[in-house]
Design an enzyme around this catalytic site. Structure first.
Site, short mmCIF file in Angstrom:
data_model
loop_
_atom_site.label_atom_id
_atom_site.label_comp_id
_atom_site.label_asym_id
_atom_site.label_seq_id
_atom_site.Cartn_x
_atom_site.Cartn_y
_atom_site.Cartn_z
N ARG A 137 0.85 -1.18 0.00
CA ARG A 137 0.00 0.00 0.00
C ARG A 137 0.89 1.23 0.00
O ARG A 137 1.99 1.21 0.58
CB ARG A 137 -0.90 0.04 1.25
N HIS B 254 -1.08 0.66 -9.69
CA HIS B 254 -1.78 -0.22 -8.75
C HIS B 254 -2.50 -1.36 -9.50
O HIS B 254 -3.71 -1.55 -9.35
CB HIS B 254 -2.77 0.57 -7.88
P1 NDP Z 1 -1.83 -11.60 4.51
O1 NDP Z 1 -2.70 -11.09 5.59
O2 NDP Z 1 -2.00 -13.00 4.03
O3 NDP Z 1 -0.29 -11.45 4.95
C1 NDP Z 1 0.20 -10.32 5.59
C2 NDP Z 1 1.63 -10.61 6.04
O4 NDP Z 1 2.17 -9.42 6.63
C3 NDP Z 1 1.69 -11.69 7.12
O5 NDP Z 1 2.82 -12.51 6.92
C4 NDP Z 1 1.86 -10.88 8.41
O6 NDP Z 1 2.51 -11.56 9.45
C5 NDP Z 1 2.69 -9.73 7.91
N1 NDP Z 1 2.57 -8.58 8.81
C6 NDP Z 1 1.47 -7.85 9.10
N2 NDP Z 1 1.75 -6.89 10.00
C7 NDP Z 1 3.07 -7.02 10.28
C8 NDP Z 1 3.96 -6.34 11.14
N3 NDP Z 1 3.55 -5.32 11.92
N4 NDP Z 1 5.24 -6.75 11.19
C9 NDP Z 1 5.67 -7.78 10.43
N5 NDP Z 1 4.88 -8.48 9.58
C10 NDP Z 1 3.59 -8.09 9.52
O7 NDP Z 1 -1.96 -10.57 3.30
P2 NDP Z 1 -1.72 -10.83 1.74
O8 NDP Z 1 -0.40 -11.49 1.57
O9 NDP Z 1 -2.90 -11.47 1.12
O10 NDP Z 1 -1.68 -9.33 1.19
C11 NDP Z 1 -0.75 -8.39 1.68
C12 NDP Z 1 -1.11 -6.99 1.20
O11 NDP Z 1 -0.85 -6.85 -0.19
C13 NDP Z 1 -2.58 -6.59 1.32
O12 NDP Z 1 -2.92 -6.23 2.64
C14 NDP Z 1 -2.69 -5.44 0.35
O13 NDP Z 1 -2.40 -4.22 1.01
C15 NDP Z 1 -1.59 -5.72 -0.67
N6 NDP Z 1 -2.14 -6.03 -1.99
C16 NDP Z 1 -1.79 -5.24 -3.06
C17 NDP Z 1 -2.26 -5.53 -4.31
C18 NDP Z 1 -1.83 -4.73 -5.49
O14 NDP Z 1 -2.38 -4.91 -6.59
N7 NDP Z 1 -0.85 -3.86 -5.36
C19 NDP Z 1 -3.15 -6.68 -4.56
C20 NDP Z 1 -3.45 -7.44 -3.38
C21 NDP Z 1 -2.95 -7.12 -2.14
P3 NDP Z 1 1.88 -12.90 10.11
O15 NDP Z 1 2.02 -13.96 9.05
O16 NDP Z 1 2.73 -13.15 11.27
O17 NDP Z 1 0.46 -12.57 10.43
C1 OXD Z 2 -6.13 -5.57 -3.11
C2 OXD Z 2 -5.64 -4.65 -4.15
O1 OXD Z 2 -6.00 -5.27 -1.94
O2 OXD Z 2 -5.90 -4.89 -5.35
O3 OXD Z 2 -6.67 -6.62 -3.49
O4 OXD Z 2 -4.94 -3.68 -3.83
#
Ligand code: NDP
Ligand code: OXD
Length: 323
Positions: free
Chosen positions: A238, A286
């Site tokens: 993000r 994005h």
């Molecule tokens: P998940 O919830 O599956 O994974 C999030 C990961 O981040 C987990 O491993 C989590 O740790 C880690 N995390 C969260 N907070 C912290 C912290 N404070 N310190 C360290 N690690 C942290 O999310 P996704 O993988 O599905 O997606 C991740 C992000 O990608 C979404 O939230 C979105 O913002 C972004 N996104 C962007 C897109 C784009 O087109 N650019 C498309 C889709 C998503 P733990 O495993 O320990 O919980």
């Molecule tokens: C999502 C994105 O969060 O597309 O799925 O950013």
């Protein structure tokens, strides 16, 4: 209008033509044929009849209008826009985690890691200048990629990068064991993770803990002896994860060698943003994981069917953690 099954309300703002509320309605009409699907706001509907909402960036307060809501389905993976709504009904919030989305994000990450590893910015510039000037090309095994966030997206991308031969580490909140990946977690292990990283890939969710985590202090901790010359940032999480002024300054003073950015503090990226023309920035609008919308609507319909049969919902957001 009276309905037998709880209705599904669609609240979608922003996005491309393919993400228009009307397109979502026809998709949901197709996968939920025996349910009323409405585009909110719709005064011909009693809000009390709405049991489900399928949303993308709903306006704060919009969901509070439905007193009998049972589940909110976010049409994307990141729920930061919803978490900012103080009046969000206290019902399960489900996010998208489907193989199509994951595969597309992994494509983006692999594309950009390879682009920097194989010195594509330099080679394209040489081509424009008709300059035959190959540089030493190191092996993938000489490069450490560090993936911030080892969730649905980060873990998959890390696995594919590993298979390409990169040294791969990941950082998450909780401890993990992933075959072939050096896993770090929490604040105490953060600096060790950063020190070994040549290419930093950020796939974190935006939460109060992660806001502006990508800043100068972090960039200065990345591997200063990288074969790339200077470390590289790739952010597809993000925009608010990054301090954009710091990125620009760090690119200009050599703290960072290059950056691939898919997300920005303000989207669409304003025309006067220096990112557009910066020679060390590769930007995308994005669209790193522009998921197949039919996959998403099917995923929501299946979850509703399972939920109404007494089954558990999948990929429910932990409101306390914010993701
Ligand atoms: P998940 O919830 O599956 O994974 C999030 C990961 O981040 C987990 O491993 C989590 O740790 C880690 N995390 C969260 N907070 C912290 C912290 N404070 N310190 C360290 N690690 C942290 O999310 P996704 O993988 O599905 O997606 C991740 C992000 O990608 C979404 O939230 C979105 O913002 C972004 N996104 C962007 C897109 C784009 O087109 N650019 C498309 C889709 C998503 P733990 O495993 O320990 O919980
Ligand atoms: C999502 C994105 O969060 O597309 O799925 O950013």
């Amino acid at each position: 209008m009276t309905v037998n099954k709880g209705a599904l309300a669609i609240l979608v703002h922003g996005g491309t033509e393919n993400w228009s509320p009307q397109r979502w309605k026809s998709r949901f009409d197709g996968v939920c044929p025996d349910r009323s699907v409405l585009l909110a706001p719709d005064t011909s509907f009693d809000p009390a009849e709405v049991h489900y909402a399928a949303v993308w960036k709903p306006r704060p307060g919009e969901l509070a209008a439905f007193p009998n809501l049972r589940v909110i389905f976010n049409l994307g993976a990141g729920v930061d826009a919803l978490m900012a709504d103080r009046s969000l009904p206290d019902v399960p919030l489900v996010r998208v985690a489907v193989t199509d989305l994951t595969a597309r994000m992994t494509e983006y990450v692999v594309l950009h890691v390879l682009m920097h590893h194989r010195q594509e910015l330099y080679l394209r510039q040489s081509q424009r200048e008709k300059r035959w000037a190959p540089k030493l090309q190191w092996a993938a095994g000489a490069i450490s990629v560090g993936v911030m966030g080892l969730g649905a997206l980060g873990a998959d991308a890390a696995g594919v990068l590993k298979r390409l031969g990169f040294r791969v580490a990941g950082w998450s909140r909780s401890a993990k064991t992933i075959d072939g990946i050096d896993c770090f977690h929490g604040e105490p292990q953060f600096d060790a993770f950063l020190r070994r990283t040549d290419i930093l890939v950020c796939l974190l969710p935006l939460t109060p803990e992660t806001r502006h985590v990508l800043n100068r202090a972090l960039f200065e901790k990345l591997n200063r002896k990288s074969p790339l010359g200077a470390p590289v940032l790739i952010n597809a999480g993000r925009g608010a994860l990054q301090n954009e002024a710091d990125i620009l300054q760090c690119l200009d003073d050599g703290t960072l060698g290059a950056a691939s950015l898919d997300v920005y503090a303000t989207e669409p990226l304003p025309v006067d943003s220096p990112f557009w023309t910066h020679p060390k920035v590769v930007l995308t609008p994005h669209n790193a994981a522009d998921t197949d919308t039919d996959e998403i609507s099917k995923y929501v319909a299946q979850q509703i069917t399972r939920f109404e049969a007494g089954g558990a919902l999948e990929n429910v957001v932990d409101r306390g953690r914010g993701y």
